[in-house]
Motif scaffolding. Structure first.
Motif, PDB file in Angstrom:
ATOM      1  N   ILE A 142     -25.046 -41.612 -33.553  1.00  7.31           N
ATOM      2  CA  ILE A 142     -23.904 -41.574 -32.639  1.00  7.31           C
ATOM      3  C   ILE A 142     -24.464 -40.952 -31.376  1.00  7.31           C
ATOM      4  O   ILE A 142     -24.991 -39.837 -31.400  1.00  7.31           O
ATOM      5  N   LEU A 143     -24.367 -41.687 -30.275  1.00  2.53           N
ATOM      6  CA  LEU A 143     -24.920 -41.230 -29.004  1.00  2.53           C
ATOM      7  C   LEU A 143     -23.781 -40.785 -28.097  1.00  2.53           C
ATOM      8  O   LEU A 143     -22.988 -41.603 -27.636  1.00  2.53           O
ATOM      9  N   SER A 144     -23.707 -39.487 -27.866  1.00  6.73           N
ATOM     10  CA  SER A 144     -22.698 -38.972 -26.936  1.00  6.73           C
ATOM     11  C   SER A 144     -23.178 -39.257 -25.525  1.00  6.73           C
ATOM     12  O   SER A 144     -24.332 -39.009 -25.198  1.00  6.73           O
ATOM     13  N   THR A 145     -22.271 -39.760 -24.702  1.00 13.62           N
ATOM     14  CA  THR A 145     -22.668 -40.167 -23.365  1.00 13.62           C
ATOM     15  C   THR A 145     -22.183 -39.230 -22.267  1.00 13.62           C
ATOM     16  O   THR A 145     -22.690 -39.284 -21.156  1.00 13.62           O
ATOM     17  N   GLY A 146     -21.213 -38.390 -22.565  1.00 13.20           N
ATOM     18  CA  GLY A 146     -20.757 -37.399 -21.591  1.00 13.20           C
ATOM     19  C   GLY A 146     -20.548 -38.005 -20.223  1.00 13.20           C
ATOM     20  O   GLY A 146     -19.857 -39.002 -20.083  1.00 13.20           O
ATOM     21  N   MET A 147     -21.186 -37.424 -19.230  1.00  6.10           N
ATOM     22  CA  MET A 147     -21.049 -37.925 -17.858  1.00  6.10           C
ATOM     23  C   MET A 147     -22.270 -38.738 -17.447  1.00  6.10           C
ATOM     24  O   MET A 147     -22.636 -38.795 -16.273  1.00  6.10           O
ATOM     25  N   SER A 148     -22.893 -39.400 -18.404  1.00  5.63           N
ATOM     26  CA  SER A 148     -24.084 -40.197 -18.131  1.00  5.63           C
ATOM     27  C   SER A 148     -23.741 -41.453 -17.351  1.00  5.63           C
ATOM     28  O   SER A 148     -22.632 -41.976 -17.436  1.00  5.63           O
ATOM     29  N   THR A 149     -24.734 -41.948 -16.635  1.00  4.04           N
ATOM     30  CA  THR A 149     -24.562 -43.221 -15.946  1.00  4.04           C
ATOM     31  C   THR A 149     -24.832 -44.348 -16.939  1.00  4.04           C
ATOM     32  O   THR A 149     -25.453 -44.137 -18.001  1.00  4.04           O
ATOM     33  N   LEU A 150     -24.393 -45.539 -16.600  1.00  2.00           N
ATOM     34  CA  LEU A 150     -24.655 -46.696 -17.448  1.00  2.00           C
ATOM     35  C   LEU A 150     -26.158 -46.909 -17.604  1.00  2.00           C
ATOM     36  O   LEU A 150     -26.635 -47.232 -18.706  1.00  2.00           O
ATOM     37  N   ASN A 151     -26.934 -46.702 -16.542  1.00  2.00           N
ATOM     38  CA  ASN A 151     -28.395 -46.855 -16.620  1.00  2.00           C
ATOM     39  C   ASN A 151     -29.000 -45.851 -17.604  1.00  2.00           C
ATOM     40  O   ASN A 151     -29.918 -46.194 -18.366  1.00  2.00           O
ATOM     41  N   GLU A 152     -28.517 -44.596 -17.584  1.00  2.00           N
ATOM     42  CA  GLU A 152     -29.026 -43.580 -18.517  1.00  2.00           C
ATOM     43  C   GLU A 152     -28.695 -43.954 -19.960  1.00  2.00           C
ATOM     44  O   GLU A 152     -29.533 -43.779 -20.860  1.00  2.00           O
ATOM     45  N   ILE A 153     -27.509 -44.479 -20.175  1.00  5.26           N
ATOM     46  CA  ILE A 153     -27.100 -44.883 -21.523  1.00  5.26           C
ATOM     47  C   ILE A 153     -27.959 -46.047 -22.004  1.00  5.26           C
ATOM     48  O   ILE A 153     -28.476 -46.030 -23.126  1.00  5.26           O
ATOM     49  N   GLU A 154     -28.152 -47.039 -21.146  1.00  3.46           N
ATOM     50  CA  GLU A 154     -28.977 -48.193 -21.510  1.00  3.46           C
ATOM     51  C   GLU A 154     -30.408 -47.772 -21.812  1.00  3.46           C
ATOM     52  O   GLU A 154     -31.012 -48.242 -22.781  1.00  3.46           O
ATOM     53  N   LEU A 155     -30.965 -46.864 -21.011  1.00  2.00           N
ATOM     54  CA  LEU A 155     -32.316 -46.376 -21.249  1.00  2.00           C
ATOM     55  C   LEU A 155     -32.393 -45.642 -22.591  1.00  2.00           C
ATOM     56  O   LEU A 155     -33.323 -45.861 -23.378  1.00  2.00           O
ATOM     57  N   ALA A 156     -31.427 -44.785 -22.865  1.00  2.00           N
ATOM     58  CA  ALA A 156     -31.418 -44.033 -24.125  1.00  2.00           C
ATOM     59  C   ALA A 156     -31.353 -44.989 -25.318  1.00  2.00           C
ATOM     60  O   ALA A 156     -32.093 -44.821 -26.299  1.00  2.00           O
ATOM     61  N   VAL A 157     -30.498 -45.989 -25.254  1.00  3.28           N
ATOM     62  CA  VAL A 157     -30.390 -46.962 -26.345  1.00  3.28           C
ATOM     63  C   VAL A 157     -31.705 -47.714 -26.507  1.00  3.28           C
ATOM     64  O   VAL A 157     -32.191 -47.902 -27.634  1.00  3.28           O
ATOM     65  N   ASP A 158     -32.321 -48.124 -25.397  1.00  2.00           N
ATOM     66  CA  ASP A 158     -33.613 -48.822 -25.468  1.00  2.00           C
ATOM     67  C   ASP A 158     -34.683 -47.942 -26.102  1.00  2.00           C
ATOM     68  O   ASP A 158     -35.453 -48.394 -26.955  1.00  2.00           O
ATOM     69  N   VAL A 159     -34.749 -46.672 -25.693  1.00  2.00           N
ATOM     70  CA  VAL A 159     -35.739 -45.749 -26.251  1.00  2.00           C
ATOM     71  C   VAL A 159     -35.527 -45.581 -27.750  1.00  2.00           C
ATOM     72  O   VAL A 159     -36.477 -45.640 -28.544  1.00  2.00           O
ATOM     73  N   LEU A 160     -34.287 -45.378 -28.159  1.00  2.00           N
ATOM     74  CA  LEU A 160     -33.979 -45.205 -29.579  1.00  2.00           C
ATOM     75  C   LEU A 160     -34.379 -46.444 -30.375  1.00  2.00           C
ATOM     76  O   LEU A 160     -35.027 -46.345 -31.428  1.00  2.00           O
ATOM     77  N   LYS A 161     -34.011 -47.617 -29.890  1.00  2.00           N
ATOM     78  CA  LYS A 161     -34.332 -48.862 -30.592  1.00  2.00           C
ATOM     79  C   LYS A 161     -35.839 -49.102 -30.638  1.00  2.00           C
ATOM     80  O   LYS A 161     -36.389 -49.462 -31.678  1.00  2.00           O
ATOM     81  N   ASN A 162     -36.514 -48.893 -29.515  1.00  2.00           N
ATOM     82  CA  ASN A 162     -37.957 -49.110 -29.459  1.00  2.00           C
ATOM     83  C   ASN A 162     -38.744 -48.115 -30.307  1.00  2.00           C
ATOM     84  O   ASN A 162     -39.889 -48.355 -30.668  1.00  2.00           O
ATOM     85  N   SER A 163     -38.097 -46.995 -30.633  1.00  2.00           N
ATOM     86  CA  SER A 163     -38.750 -45.967 -31.443  1.00  2.00           C
ATOM     87  C   SER A 163     -38.431 -46.113 -32.936  1.00  2.00           C
ATOM     88  O   SER A 163     -38.988 -45.382 -33.746  1.00  2.00           O
ATOM     89  N   GLY A 164     -37.514 -47.018 -33.295  1.00  2.00           N
ATOM     90  CA  GLY A 164     -37.274 -47.254 -34.717  1.00  2.00           C
ATOM     91  C   GLY A 164     -35.837 -47.288 -35.164  1.00  2.00           C
ATOM     92  O   GLY A 164     -35.543 -47.681 -36.294  1.00  2.00           O
ATOM     93  N   THR A 165     -34.905 -46.863 -34.322  1.00  2.00           N
ATOM     94  CA  THR A 165     -33.502 -46.886 -34.711  1.00  2.00           C
ATOM     95  C   THR A 165     -33.005 -48.324 -34.746  1.00  2.00           C
ATOM     96  O   THR A 165     -33.219 -49.070 -33.806  1.00  2.00           O
ATOM     97  N   SER A 166     -32.344 -48.691 -35.837  1.00  2.00           N
ATOM     98  CA  SER A 166     -31.866 -50.069 -35.929  1.00  2.00           C
ATOM     99  C   SER A 166     -30.378 -50.180 -35.696  1.00  2.00           C
ATOM    100  O   SER A 166     -29.857 -51.273 -35.492  1.00  2.00           O
ATOM    101  N   ASN A 167     -29.645 -49.064 -35.767  1.00  3.59           N
ATOM    102  CA  ASN A 167     -28.192 -49.141 -35.517  1.00  3.59           C
ATOM    103  C   ASN A 167     -27.655 -47.823 -35.026  1.00  3.59           C
ATOM    104  O   ASN A 167     -28.268 -46.842 -35.014  1.00  3.59           O
TER     105      ASN A 167
END
Length: 167
Positions: A142-167
């Motif tokens: 579960i990724l809390s986004t707080g006051m993040s920008t859409l770009n920060e959220i997209e980057l975080a999701v990409d990093v998580l997925k590229n590092s092994g997270t599948s869902n």
């Protein structure tokens, strides 16, 4: 889960104020309210702050004393023994234990406690080494986004997925 897509998470955070009896009471209340999870915070104060860090203004206004932020957070820090005790209490009340790790050491500890789900705090959404480590654990996130920008959220999701997270 409720309706296969909604989780009710009772936020305990550090509101136990370092009291295990209060933390256990929060678990009982969350279970009675039919929450799916009760969520605490896991951190090593030494990895978050320098010892001389002052409290934020809202902390100064809402706490007693002139201690540093380091000393205040240190009082609320949960040990590995505390985590074991809280997990046991959650099992007693048939509610899931959840904790947000605020540093890699705490993420390792929660992984070793065999948590299946991690909730990443919004303050860590731009912490790339942290996200890479969490992703490598291949947990549900579960990724809390707080006051993040859409770009920060997209980057975080990409990093998580590229590092092994599948869902």
């Amino acid at each position: 889960m409720i309706n296969n897509n909604t989780l009710i998470i009772a936020e305990a955070g550090v509101n136990h104020n370092g009291s295990m009896s209060l933390a256990k009471e929060m678990i009982a209340v969350a279970a009675n309210a039919k929450a799916n999870y009760v969520k605490f915070q896991s951190y090593k104060t030494e990895e978050l702050l320098i010892k001389s860090a002052e409290k934020a203004n809202y902390q100064k206004q809402n706490t007693i004393g002139d201690e540093t932020q380091f000393k205040m957070l240190k009082k609320y820090e949960l040990s590995i023994e505390d985590h074991h005790e809280l997990i046991k209490e959650c099992k007693k009340y048939k509610i899931n234990f959840l904790s947000s790790p605020f540093d890699i050491s705490s993420a390792k500890m929660l992984h070793n406690l065999d948590l299946k789900l991690f909730k990443i705090p919004s303050s860590e959404i731009t912490n790339i080494p942290y996200l890479e480590f969490i992703g490598s654990l291949q947990k549900k996130i579960i990724l809390s986004t707080g006051m993040s920008t859409l770009n920060e959220i997209e980057l975080a999701v990409d990093v998580l997925k590229n590092s092994g997270t599948s869902n």
